[in-house]
Design an enzyme around this catalytic site. Structure first.
Site, short mmCIF file in Angstrom:
data_model
loop_
_atom_site.label_atom_id
_atom_site.label_comp_id
_atom_site.label_asym_id
_atom_site.label_seq_id
_atom_site.Cartn_x
_atom_site.Cartn_y
_atom_site.Cartn_z
N HIS A 37 6.52 -21.25 23.63
CA HIS A 37 6.35 -22.68 23.82
C HIS A 37 5.25 -23.02 24.65
O HIS A 37 4.56 -24.17 24.92
CB HIS A 37 7.30 -22.11 25.73
N LYS A 149 9.61 -23.10 14.41
CA LYS A 149 10.32 -22.13 14.43
C LYS A 149 12.10 -22.10 14.45
O LYS A 149 12.92 -21.22 13.67
CB LYS A 149 10.19 -21.46 15.90
N ASP A 150 12.40 -23.15 15.05
CA ASP A 150 14.23 -24.32 14.93
C ASP A 150 13.91 -24.81 13.43
O ASP A 150 13.43 -25.67 13.86
CB ASP A 150 14.09 -24.56 15.79
N MET A 184 8.27 -15.12 18.34
CA MET A 184 8.57 -15.44 19.97
C MET A 184 9.99 -15.81 19.69
O MET A 184 10.20 -16.82 19.41
CB MET A 184 7.49 -15.90 20.35
N SER A 186 13.27 -16.28 22.83
CA SER A 186 14.03 -16.37 25.09
C SER A 186 14.64 -15.40 24.03
O SER A 186 15.18 -14.53 25.61
CB SER A 186 13.93 -17.39 24.70
N ARG A 187 14.98 -15.52 22.87
CA ARG A 187 16.57 -13.93 23.36
C ARG A 187 16.00 -12.54 22.87
O ARG A 187 16.79 -12.40 22.83
CB ARG A 187 17.22 -14.99 21.82
P1 AMP Z 1 13.81 -23.22 22.84
O1 AMP Z 1 13.12 -23.48 24.21
O2 AMP Z 1 14.57 -21.26 22.12
O3 AMP Z 1 15.11 -24.20 22.71
O4 AMP Z 1 12.66 -24.23 22.49
C1 AMP Z 1 12.08 -25.06 22.73
C2 AMP Z 1 10.52 -24.95 21.55
O5 AMP Z 1 9.87 -24.62 21.28
C3 AMP Z 1 11.70 -25.44 20.29
O6 AMP Z 1 11.00 -26.93 19.37
C4 AMP Z 1 10.81 -24.58 20.10
O7 AMP Z 1 11.44 -24.55 18.22
C5 AMP Z 1 10.13 -23.94 19.96
N1 AMP Z 1 9.41 -22.25 19.94
C6 AMP Z 1 10.47 -21.50 19.77
N2 AMP Z 1 9.95 -20.64 20.05
C7 AMP Z 1 9.37 -20.95 19.22
C8 AMP Z 1 7.54 -19.80 18.60
N3 AMP Z 1 7.69 -18.39 18.25
N4 AMP Z 1 6.64 -20.28 17.92
C9 AMP Z 1 6.74 -21.71 17.83
N5 AMP Z 1 7.77 -22.89 18.70
C10 AMP Z 1 8.45 -21.93 19.13
#
Ligand code: AMP
Length: 284
Positions: A37, A149-150, A184, A186-187
């Protein structure tokens, strides 16, 4: 860094910055920040004048048996981390603020959503497309940053922006990994110490697939098998899907062409924790 919880206030602030001729960059997140993030936030600073991070654990993108309730949250820590990388505004609305009583609209993207995450998590991308639309209307960005990542989500968001004529540039930032290769997430905090010791084998499996492509393997099923075979060596993994697909149109040809951009997508369960990861390769 200012904390904003109301949509109307966020819109006023964004409008004011736009009137000043400043470029707004939005980073949508569900919080519980990690280096992935923070890297998006740092990249955001290079694309404009004002960085708005949204922090909203969006209930509509979780299925009924998924982890919405227990999704990790730590607002104090997130505030400190976002502030430390120079974020200007942290937009953190409540569920009631985003979905007030009487709320009755849903955004449905019908391309890229009929496979993988779209099938394994029914309704997930409707939730994503709807909340991203709302977050864009709340923060009025010129640019928005999403993580590779997504991967499937990045295609869905680009399609959404194109089809609904959002005047927003979508930037995709690379995956940030732990030193042993685990992407990386959050899970990752859900993983037991034992599960954590094998979790990086997802990365090793992806590397084997990419290496095979680079060495000339073009047969999709063979690429998939190489990745699956590696994961199967560690019997802790339950494989949800493994698939090499065209990274631009998501098609799954029997044999990839020279010059084709391929992404290998993986989703596995390690115990109760579902992890996704992916890696890109260009067919030589
Ligand atoms: P999330 O909080 O998991 O929904 O992720 C928020 C944003 O951060 C999304 O665009 C994810 O793809 C990105 N993100 C999450 N983990 C990573 C990571 N390890 N590397 C790069 N981007 C990430």
């Amino acid at each position: 860094m200012k904390i904003i919880t109301k949509v109307e206030e966020m819109q006023k602030i964004s409008e004011m910055h736009r009137q000043n001729g400043e470029k707004i960059v939005c980073v949508p997140t569900m919080g519980y920040f990690h280096e992935g993030h923070l890297n998006l936030m740092r990249i955001a600073k290079g694309y404009g004048d004002i960085v708005v991070v949204t922090l909203f654990v969006n209930p509509t993108q979780f299925g009924p048996n998924e982890d919405f309730e227990r999704y990790p949250r730590n607002f104090q820590r997130d505030m400190e981390l976002a502030s430390s990388v120079g974020v200007d505004y942290l937009f953190a609305p409540t569920v009631e603020e985003m979905y007030p009583d009487g709320y009755a609209t849903k955004v449905v993207v019908t391309k890229y959503t009929d496979k993988f995450e779209g099938v394994k998590r029914p309704g997930h991308f409707d939730g994503v497309a709807t909340v991203v639309t709302k977050l864009f209307n709340a923060t009025k960005p010129n640019v928005a940053i999403f993580g590779q990542k997504d991967y499937q989500q990045t295609l869905v968001v680009k399609q959404l922006v194109k089809d609904l004529l959002f005047d927003i540039d979508i930037i995709v930032a690379p995956i940030v990994r732990e030193p042993d290769g685990l992407a990386m997430s959050s899970r990752n905090v859900y993983l037991s110490p034992e599960e954590r010791t094998v979790a990086n084998e997802i990365y090793n499996a992806l590397n084997k697939g990419v290496e095979a492509i680079r060495n000339g393997e073009k047969r999709r099923k063979h690429i998939n098998s190489i990745v699956i075979e590696h994961l199967r060596k560690f019997n802790q993994f339950y494989i949800d899907y493994v698939s090499a697909v065209n990274a631009e149109n998501f098609e799954e040809p029997e044999v990839f062409r020279s010059g084709e951009k391929v992404v290998i997508l993986v989703a596995v369960y390690l115990g109760k924790t579902r992890l996704i990861d992916n890696m890109l390769a260009t067919v030589p």
